[in-house]
Write a protein that holds these residues in place. Structure first.
Motif, PDB file in Angstrom:
ATOM      1  N   SER A 201       0.914  -1.238   0.023  1.00  0.00           N
ATOM      2  CA  SER A 201      -0.137   0.086  -0.026  1.00  0.00           C
ATOM      3  C   SER A 201       0.900   1.213  -0.075  1.00  0.00           C
ATOM      4  N   LEU A 202       0.420   2.405  -0.376  1.00  0.00           N
ATOM      5  CA  LEU A 202       0.952   3.602  -0.675  1.00  0.00           C
ATOM      6  C   LEU A 202       0.462   4.636   0.471  1.00  0.00           C
ATOM      7  N   ILE A 203       1.595   5.398   1.061  1.00  0.00           N
ATOM      8  CA  ILE A 203       1.184   6.075   2.203  1.00  0.00           C
ATOM      9  C   ILE A 203       2.093   7.429   1.636  1.00  0.00           C
ATOM     10  N   ILE A 204       1.429   8.624   1.671  1.00  0.00           N
ATOM     11  CA  ILE A 204       2.066  10.015   1.506  1.00  0.00           C
ATOM     12  C   ILE A 204       2.033  10.780   2.778  1.00  0.00           C
ATOM     13  N   ARG A 205       3.015  11.649   2.684  1.00  0.00           N
ATOM     14  CA  ARG A 205       3.014  12.662   3.856  1.00  0.00           C
ATOM     15  C   ARG A 205       2.911  14.227   3.125  1.00  0.00           C
ATOM     16  N   ARG A 206       2.020  14.879   3.888  1.00  0.00           N
ATOM     17  CA  ARG A 206       1.886  16.178   3.338  1.00  0.00           C
ATOM     18  C   ARG A 206       1.748  17.225   4.624  1.00  0.00           C
ATOM     19  N   GLY A 207       2.766  17.849   5.293  1.00  0.00           N
ATOM     20  CA  GLY A 207       3.072  18.323   6.454  1.00  0.00           C
ATOM     21  C   GLY A 207       2.652  17.471   7.465  1.00  0.00           C
ATOM     22  N   ASP A 208       1.678  17.547   8.635  1.00  0.00           N
ATOM     23  CA  ASP A 208       1.490  16.923   9.539  1.00  0.00           C
ATOM     24  C   ASP A 208       0.231  15.798   9.232  1.00  0.00           C
ATOM     25  N   GLU A 209      -0.054  15.608   7.749  1.00  0.00           N
ATOM     26  CA  GLU A 209      -1.085  14.993   7.406  1.00  0.00           C
ATOM     27  C   GLU A 209      -0.500  13.738   6.580  1.00  0.00           C
ATOM     28  N   PHE A 210      -1.094  12.373   6.924  1.00  0.00           N
ATOM     29  CA  PHE A 210      -0.875  11.214   6.185  1.00  0.00           C
ATOM     30  C   PHE A 210      -1.953  10.830   5.141  1.00  0.00           C
ATOM     31  N   LEU A 211      -1.695  10.573   4.050  1.00  0.00           N
ATOM     32  CA  LEU A 211      -2.879  10.173   3.193  1.00  0.00           C
ATOM     33  C   LEU A 211      -2.591   8.985   2.598  1.00  0.00           C
ATOM     34  N   THR A 212      -3.615   8.177   2.080  1.00  0.00           N
ATOM     35  CA  THR A 212      -3.433   6.967   1.380  1.00  0.00           C
ATOM     36  C   THR A 212      -4.738   6.925   0.346  1.00  0.00           C
ATOM     37  N   PRO A 213      -4.531   6.159  -0.744  1.00  0.00           N
ATOM     38  CA  PRO A 213      -5.462   6.010  -1.558  1.00  0.00           C
ATOM     39  C   PRO A 213      -6.877   5.207  -0.893  1.00  0.00           C
ATOM     40  N   ASP A 253       5.810  15.346   0.896  1.00  0.00           N
ATOM     41  CA  ASP A 253       6.716  15.752   1.904  1.00  0.00           C
ATOM     42  C   ASP A 253       7.844  14.154   2.049  1.00  0.00           C
ATOM     43  N   ALA A 254       7.138  13.121   1.961  1.00  0.00           N
ATOM     44  CA  ALA A 254       7.666  12.043   1.986  1.00  0.00           C
ATOM     45  C   ALA A 254       6.441  10.940   1.579  1.00  0.00           C
ATOM     46  N   ALA A 255       7.158   9.731   1.267  1.00  0.00           N
ATOM     47  CA  ALA A 255       6.282   8.655   1.110  1.00  0.00           C
ATOM     48  C   ALA A 255       6.527   7.212   1.233  1.00  0.00           C
ATOM     49  N   TRP A 256       5.741   6.259   1.689  1.00  0.00           N
ATOM     50  CA  TRP A 256       6.170   5.010   1.831  1.00  0.00           C
ATOM     51  C   TRP A 256       5.300   3.939   1.050  1.00  0.00           C
ATOM     52  N   LEU A 257       5.886   2.788   0.875  1.00  0.00           N
ATOM     53  CA  LEU A 257       5.314   1.461   0.472  1.00  0.00           C
ATOM     54  C   LEU A 257       5.308   0.677   1.960  1.00  0.00           C
ATOM     55  N   VAL A 258       3.906   0.247   2.261  1.00  0.00           N
ATOM     56  CA  VAL A 258       4.041  -0.580   3.345  1.00  0.00           C
ATOM     57  C   VAL A 258       3.201  -1.853   3.213  1.00  0.00           C
ATOM     58  N   SER A 259       3.638  -3.009   3.917  1.00  0.00           N
ATOM     59  CA  SER A 259       3.036  -4.422   3.215  1.00  0.00           C
ATOM     60  C   SER A 259       3.817  -5.085   4.678  1.00  0.00           C
ATOM     61  N   SER A 260       2.991  -6.261   4.769  1.00  0.00           N
ATOM     62  CA  SER A 260       3.227  -7.107   5.915  1.00  0.00           C
ATOM     63  C   SER A 260       4.438  -7.881   6.287  1.00  0.00           C
ATOM     64  N   ILE A 261       5.085  -7.996   5.282  1.00  0.00           N
ATOM     65  CA  ILE A 261       6.510  -8.619   5.339  1.00  0.00           C
ATOM     66  C   ILE A 261       7.700  -7.867   5.191  1.00  0.00           C
ATOM     67  N   ARG A 262       7.606  -7.014   4.207  1.00  0.00           N
ATOM     68  CA  ARG A 262       8.607  -6.074   4.120  1.00  0.00           C
ATOM     69  C   ARG A 262       8.672  -4.789   4.941  1.00  0.00           C
ATOM     70  N   LEU A 263       7.529  -4.635   5.398  1.00  0.00           N
ATOM     71  CA  LEU A 263       7.017  -3.576   6.278  1.00  0.00           C
ATOM     72  C   LEU A 263       7.043  -2.031   5.695  1.00  0.00           C
ATOM     73  N   ALA A 264       7.663  -1.141   6.212  1.00  0.00           N
ATOM     74  CA  ALA A 264       7.803   0.121   5.698  1.00  0.00           C
ATOM     75  C   ALA A 264       8.989   0.516   4.834  1.00  0.00           C
ATOM     76  N   VAL A 265       8.787   0.889   3.742  1.00  0.00           N
ATOM     77  CA  VAL A 265      10.004   1.179   3.067  1.00  0.00           C
ATOM     78  C   VAL A 265       9.880   2.615   2.438  1.00  0.00           C
ATOM     79  N   ALA A 266      10.772   3.671   2.493  1.00  0.00           N
ATOM     80  CA  ALA A 266      10.556   4.867   1.916  1.00  0.00           C
ATOM     81  C   ALA A 266      10.728   5.031   0.499  1.00  0.00           C
TER      82      ALA A 266
END
Ligand code: PLP
Length: 293
Positions: A201-213, A253-266
Motif C-alpha cells: 500500500s502507498l502512504i504519503i505525507r503532506r505536512g502533518d497529514e498522512f494520506l492513502t488512496p 513531503d515523504a512517501a512509503w510503501l507498506v506491507s506485512s512482510i517487507r514492512l515500511a520502505v521509503a
C-alpha cells in the motif's frame, strides 16, 4: 536450506463451533507433491490468499488478515472460511518458526474439478532479509493499471478488492519497474490517480497529514497501512483516505510503501525524480511494525 512447513486444512463449515481444530490439520512434506493436478489454484489462479508477518513465532495482525481472507472469499464466491479454524492454523504454523522474521501464508482455493472443494492450506517459511531496503528505501516508477477509479464498483467480476492468487500482473509490473531502472512500481488509473504498489500500500505525507488512496478505488485495504495509521493517530497526526494524483505523490513531503512482510520502505524517487524521505520516522514505523501486534 532454511526450514519450511506446510499443513493442509480440511475446511470446516462456517457454522462449526468446536474449540479445537487440530484434527483438521495434516502436516505435509514441503518437498513432496501435495496438490491434485486438477487444482483450480494452479490451473487458473482461482483462489485467495494472505501473507502474515511472523516475528519470533508471533503472527502479527492475525485478525485483520483472517477477516480480509473472508472478505476476499466473499468477493470470489468461495465458501466462507471458518475463521477460528484459520486462526488456529496460523498459530500452529507460526510456532514452527520460533525465531526471526517469517511469513505464514494462508491459501483458500476453489478446489479440484469434480473433486474436493475448496482446498485450503497454510505454509510457514523464513522471510527474506529486508533490513537494507527498510534503511535505504525504493525508487518507484508509476505504471498504468489500465482502468479508471470506478472500475472496481462498475465491474465487480474484476475482483479488484480481493487478494486473489492471480499475481501474474503484479509480478509483470515489478519486472517492468526493474527494466526501467527502478525497484518498485506504483499503479495509476487511466485518469492519473495513484492506487497501490504490486505488493504494498502507498502512504504519503503532506505536512502533518498522512494520506492513502481510498480502498473503494479497487485496491486492497492493507493491514499494514491500518497499523501505521493507528500509530500515527496515537502520535497526534491526521490520517486520511483520499483520491490522490501522481502529482500528489511526486510533490509529497515523504512517501512509503507498506506491507506485512517487507514492512515500511521509503520512496526515494518517483519516475527518476528524487523524493524527500524521513529516515527517523521510517525507523520508528518499522520498530512498531516489528513489535507484537
Ligand atoms: N496491495 C497489494 C496489491 C498487496 O499485494 C499487498 C500485500 O501483499 C498490499 C497492498 C499490502 O497489504 P498488507 O499490508 O495487508 O500486507
Amino acid at each position: 536450506m532454511a526450514q519450511r512447513y506446510a499443513l493442509m486444512i480440511d475446511p470446516a463449515d462456517v457454522a462449526d463451533a468446536r474449540d479445537d481444530y487440530s484434527d483438521t490439520f495434516t502436516d505435509v512434506d514441503v518437498e513432496a507433491p501435495a496438490l491434485s493436478v486438477g487444482e483450480f489454484s494452479t490451473q487458473r489462479g482461482d483462489g485467495v490468499f494472505e501473507s502474515i508477518g511472523v516475528i519470533d513465532g508471533h503472527a502479527n495482525e492475525v485478525e485483520a488478515h483472517v477477516q480480509r481472507l473472508a472478505h476476499s472469499a466473499q468477493i470470489c464466491d468461495l465458501p466462507a472460511p471458518n475463521l477460528e479454524q484459520w486462526r488456529q492454523a496460523v498459530a500452529v504454523a507460526a510456532a514452527r518458526i520460533p525465531q526471526g522474521e517469517a511469513v505464514v501464508k494462508l491459501i483458500l482455493s476453489r478446489g479440484v474439478e469434480h473433486g474436493p472443494a475448496p482446498t485450503a492450506w497454510v505454509t510457514a517459511a523464513p522471510a527474506a532479509d529486508f533490513s537494507a531496503v527498510r534503511r535505504d528505501g525504493v525508487r518507484v516508477v508509476t505504471l498504468d493499471r489500465g482502468y479508471d477509479l470506478g472500475a472496481g464498483e462498475r465491474a465487480p467480476w474484476l475482483l479488484l478488492g480481493a487478494k486473489t492468487l492471480s499475481y501474474a500482473v503484479n509480478m509483470a509490473a515489478l519486472r517492468e519497474a526493474h527494466r526501467r531502472g527502478a525497484d518498485d512500481a506504483v499503479f495509476v488509473t487511466r485518469e492519473g490517480f495513484v492506487l497501490e504498489a504490486p505488493t504494498a500500500s502507498l502512504i504519503i505525507r503532506r505536512g502533518d497529514e498522512f494520506l492513502t488512496p481510498a480502498p473503494s478505488g479497487g485496491i486492497l485495504h492493507g493491514t499494514t497501512q491500518l497499523s501505521v495509521y493507528e500509530l500515527l493517530e496515537s502520535r497526534g497526526f491526521r490520517t486520511t483516505y483520499a483520491t490522490l494524483s501522481a502529482t500528489d505523490l511526486a510533490t509529497a513531503d515523504a512517501a512509503w510503501l507498506v506491507s506485512s512482510i517487507r514492512l515500511a520502505v521509503a520512496i526515494t524517487a518517483v519516475d527518476g525524480a528524487p523524493l524527500a524521505s524521513d529516515p527517523d520516522l521510517t525507523a520508528e514505523l518499522n520498530a512498531f511494525l516489528l513489535s507484537p501486534r
